[in-house]
Motif scaffolding. Structure first.
Motif, PDB file in Angstrom:
ATOM      1  N   ALA A  56     -10.279  -1.516  -4.111  1.00 54.75           N
ATOM      2  CA  ALA A  56     -10.776  -2.735  -3.451  1.00 54.75           C
ATOM      3  C   ALA A  56      -9.824  -3.183  -2.352  1.00 54.75           C
ATOM      4  O   ALA A  56     -10.260  -3.551  -1.249  1.00 54.75           O
ATOM      5  N   GLN A  57      -8.519  -3.170  -2.624  1.00 56.55           N
ATOM      6  CA  GLN A  57      -7.557  -3.585  -1.598  1.00 56.55           C
ATOM      7  C   GLN A  57      -7.546  -2.604  -0.434  1.00 56.55           C
ATOM      8  O   GLN A  57      -7.477  -3.014   0.733  1.00 56.55           O
ATOM      9  N   ALA A  58      -7.607  -1.301  -0.751  1.00 51.12           N
ATOM     10  CA  ALA A  58      -7.614  -0.304   0.318  1.00 51.12           C
ATOM     11  C   ALA A  58      -8.869  -0.444   1.184  1.00 51.12           C
ATOM     12  O   ALA A  58      -8.816  -0.264   2.413  1.00 51.12           O
ATOM     13  N   ALA A  59     -10.005  -0.784   0.570  1.00 52.74           N
ATOM     14  CA  ALA A  59     -11.244  -0.958   1.337  1.00 52.74           C
ATOM     15  C   ALA A  59     -11.118  -2.123   2.316  1.00 52.74           C
ATOM     16  O   ALA A  59     -11.549  -2.024   3.475  1.00 52.74           O
ATOM     17  N   ARG A  60     -10.518  -3.226   1.860  1.00 51.94           N
ATOM     18  CA  ARG A  60     -10.364  -4.385   2.755  1.00 51.94           C
ATOM     19  C   ARG A  60      -9.377  -4.082   3.880  1.00 51.94           C
ATOM     20  O   ARG A  60      -9.597  -4.491   5.032  1.00 51.94           O
ATOM     21  N   LEU A  61      -8.306  -3.368   3.554  1.00 49.70           N
ATOM     22  CA  LEU A  61      -7.350  -3.009   4.610  1.00 49.70           C
ATOM     23  C   LEU A  61      -7.971  -2.011   5.575  1.00 49.70           C
ATOM     24  O   LEU A  61      -7.734  -2.075   6.793  1.00 49.70           O
ATOM     25  N   ALA A  62      -8.783  -1.103   5.057  1.00 47.84           N
ATOM     26  CA  ALA A  62      -9.492  -0.175   5.940  1.00 47.84           C
ATOM     27  C   ALA A  62     -10.407  -0.932   6.902  1.00 47.84           C
ATOM     28  O   ALA A  62     -10.540  -0.575   8.080  1.00 47.84           O
ATOM     29  N   CYS A  84       3.742  -1.194  -4.720  1.00 50.19           N
ATOM     30  CA  CYS A  84       2.319  -0.870  -4.828  1.00 50.19           C
ATOM     31  C   CYS A  84       1.601  -0.837  -3.487  1.00 50.19           C
ATOM     32  O   CYS A  84       0.656  -0.056  -3.288  1.00 50.19           O
ATOM     33  N   GLU A  85       2.019  -1.685  -2.564  1.00 50.09           N
ATOM     34  CA  GLU A  85       1.327  -1.746  -1.276  1.00 50.09           C
ATOM     35  C   GLU A  85       1.353  -0.409  -0.541  1.00 50.09           C
ATOM     36  O   GLU A  85       0.484  -0.134   0.296  1.00 50.09           O
ATOM     37  N   ALA A  86       2.335   0.437  -0.837  1.00 53.69           N
ATOM     38  CA  ALA A  86       2.393   1.744  -0.184  1.00 53.69           C
ATOM     39  C   ALA A  86       1.154   2.573  -0.511  1.00 53.69           C
ATOM     40  O   ALA A  86       0.597   3.260   0.353  1.00 53.69           O
ATOM     41  N   ALA A  87       0.708   2.513  -1.766  1.00 55.72           N
ATOM     42  CA  ALA A  87      -0.505   3.243  -2.155  1.00 55.72           C
ATOM     43  C   ALA A  87      -1.728   2.669  -1.456  1.00 55.72           C
ATOM     44  O   ALA A  87      -2.637   3.407  -1.059  1.00 55.72           O
ATOM     45  N   VAL A  88      -1.757   1.347  -1.289  1.00 51.20           N
ATOM     46  CA  VAL A  88      -2.886   0.694  -0.611  1.00 51.20           C
ATOM     47  C   VAL A  88      -2.954   1.150   0.846  1.00 51.20           C
ATOM     48  O   VAL A  88      -4.027   1.502   1.354  1.00 51.20           O
ATOM     49  N   VAL A  89      -1.810   1.154   1.517  1.00 50.85           N
ATOM     50  CA  VAL A  89      -1.776   1.548   2.931  1.00 50.85           C
ATOM     51  C   VAL A  89      -2.192   3.004   3.082  1.00 50.85           C
ATOM     52  O   VAL A  89      -2.973   3.356   3.979  1.00 50.85           O
ATOM     53  N   MET A  90      -1.669   3.858   2.217  1.00 48.70           N
ATOM     54  CA  MET A  90      -2.012   5.285   2.283  1.00 48.70           C
ATOM     55  C   MET A  90      -3.521   5.490   2.171  1.00 48.70           C
ATOM     56  O   MET A  90      -4.139   6.149   3.013  1.00 48.70           O
TER      57      MET A  90
END
Length: 541
Positions: A56-62, A84-90
């Protein structure tokens, strides 16, 4: 400037089935669908994400990236510690088809500027502060002094307002349509030091990364039931590939530590019942010391993978006495990983060899005329496989020097291949120091030191270090009437943007440097002279 896989590589690896059609983001999406409530990643700052929360976080950042015009082929720089944010950014970068550029938090401004400018990063994600560094100050100087100003996402507050708050970037909607991407697209560019003064950008596709991690996971019997502890930086090849990519791609749980200590590692691995970990030999030594001091064990930990330097027999045996099975791994950023001592191997293989090639990966040893050497004799190690990088970013000449027409990749390492297929690394052809698992180009440090007004001539060499494996020693011929100190030279290097981990540990003032008749500095002789003289005195701090 972004390389593409060669036609020969595409034909060979797709025909064999070693390369497929799924991107890493699609592999993680499968885990989200299967294991949404399962833990995905946590860090020692108290943050934790399930697979569904990560998605969900990765989708919003995308969505944020997409609205800012960042898409397929654009580069996003990840300049974060292990959180954890590193995984989201990746994952967000790959969901829009972007290329990830991991840049270690201990990079000085010079290294960071080189990577950002070289690959033309459209965005950078940083923590405002980490340890003693204010990264907003670094970004401010990059803009004002270097003219480098990618879109910045900042976690926390620093001295300067240089971008957008990370939480704000997560507040919007996902993109209207996710980019499907292609498994043969570039997925990451990792800068690594070699014999050249400046690091080169090693480019991997989704397919090259997935093959290497699948091969490693299969050899170790890793799956979604595992819990990996990772203290190696996720912006370094080890933490990025064997931490983020391997574990999130298999549905395992990943636990991150941002500032390593043996005590913290033991505590977290015990709390999480970690089943495996990987790190440089310095991590192993500190973990072993903490276990010994606390008189405790880690019963769930099946193996401690270790690479980057030879592992002494005594360390392997002492580790086993504390319940740690040490398994050496050999590879490079260009060819990760391509040899492993598997769990079923006899114990002595851990100090007698650096492993045997993983299935699907070939290794051969050649002399300086590129002819095979007999088994048991030393030569340069070359490898070939679906895990091999596709080229250096914007440097076709360097790529052609490293990968030949038959897809063999030269390592620059001196090795012996035994008749039974086991590989032993016996030295390095390239002038590279590995300090605590991190590669350092001595030429870069030499070039910077040569600019100091008190330095007439300088040579930098690697010398043994009990904990880190190697440290840097600077041998300086001073200008007449000058006697520079180690502290002054390190301050000079720091002011020029040289990363802290590249600063010399030792300084020796000399009247001259040993040379060949052609004028080349004899570094092997220089290192021997230093060892014989016993003149190495480490800097403090």
């Amino acid at each position: 400037m972004m390389p593409r896989p060669s036609p020969a590589a595409l034909r060979r690896h797709h025909a064999s089935g070693d390369w497929g059609t799924r991107t890493i983001a699609q592999c993680i999406a499968e885990q989200v669908a299967r294991r949404g409530d399962a833990p995905a990643v946590k860090d020692n700052g108290g943050r934790a994400l399930s697979y569904a929360e990560l998605d969900a976080q990765a989708a919003r950042l995308a969505g944020f990236f997409s609205r800012r015009g960042i898409g397929r082929g654009d580069v996003v720089t990840l300049h974060l510690p292990n959180r954890c944010e590193a995984a989201v950014v990746m994952l967000a970068a790959w969901r829009v088809g972007a290329v990830l550029h991991p840049a270690a938090p201990n990079y000085g401004r010079q290294d960071l500027a080189h990577g950002l400018a070289r690959c033309g990063s459209k965005a950078i994600v940083v923590a405002a502060r980490f340890r003693s560094t204010d990264y907003t100050e670094t970004l401010h100087r990059l803009r004002s002094e270097d003219g480098i100003a990618p879109l910045a996402l900042v976690i926390g507050e620093g001295a300067h307002r240089v971008g957008i708050d990370f939480d704000e970037a997560l507040s919007g909607a996902p993109p209207a349509q996710a980019a499907a991407g292609d498994a043969d697209d570039a997925a990451a560019v990792l800068f690594t030091s070699g014999t050249e003064s400046r690091p080169k950008g090693v480019v991997h596709t989704h397919n090259t990364l997935l093959f290497g991690e699948r091969a490693l996971a299969a050899a170790l019997g890793l799956d979604e039931r595992d819990r990996c502890f990772m203290a190696s930086p996720v912006t370094h090849a080890t933490g990025f590939m064997h931490g983020l990519v391997l574990n999130l791609g298999t549905g395992a749980a990943l636990s991150l530590l941002d500032v390593f200590s043996g005590e913290a590692a033991v505590r977290i691995m015990a709390e999480d019942a970690a089943t495996w970990t990987m790190g440089a030999s310095v991590f192993l030594g500190d973990t072993l010391a903490a276990l010994t001091q606390q008189q405790t064990r880690l019963p769930a930990l099946r193996c401690f993978l270790c690479g980057g330097a030879p592992i002494p027999e005594d360390l392997v045996r002492r580790s086993l006495a504390q319940g740690l099975r040490v398994l050496p791994v050999y590879g490079s950023t260009e060819s990760p990983p391509h040899a492993l001592v598997p769990p079923e191997a006899p114990l002595e293989r851990a100090w007698q060899t650096d492993g045997r090639p993983l299935p699907g990966i070939e290794v051969r040893v050649l002399d300086d005329k590129l002819a095979p050497v007999p088994a048991g004799q030393a030569g340069e190690a070359w490898s070939r496989g679906p895990n091999t990088f596709i080229g250096y970013f914007g440097d076709e000449a360097a790529t052609s020097r490293t990968i030949d027409a038959d897809l063999w990749c030269r390592s620059g390492d001196l090795a012996v291949l035994r008749e039974d297929g086991w590989l032993k690394i016996v030295g390095r052809l390239k002038e590279l120091v590995i300090r605590g698992g991190q590669n350092i180009s001595v030429r870069e440090v030499e070039d910077a030191l040569a600019a100091h007004p008190a330095v007439h001539e300088v040579a930098v060499v690697g010398v043994p270090h009990a904990r880190l494996g190697e440290a840097l020693a600077a041998v300086v011929v001073p200008e007449p009437g000058h006697a520079p100190t180690l502290a002054a030279l390190c301050e000079f290097l720091g002011a020029r943007g040289i990363s802290k981990f590249k600063l010399p540990e030792h300084l020796v003032l000399s009247s001259g440097l040993p040379r060949t008749p052609s004028g080349k500095i004899q570094k092997v002789l220089l290192k021997q002279q230093l060892a014989d003289a016993g003149t190495l005195h480490p800097r403090e701090g």
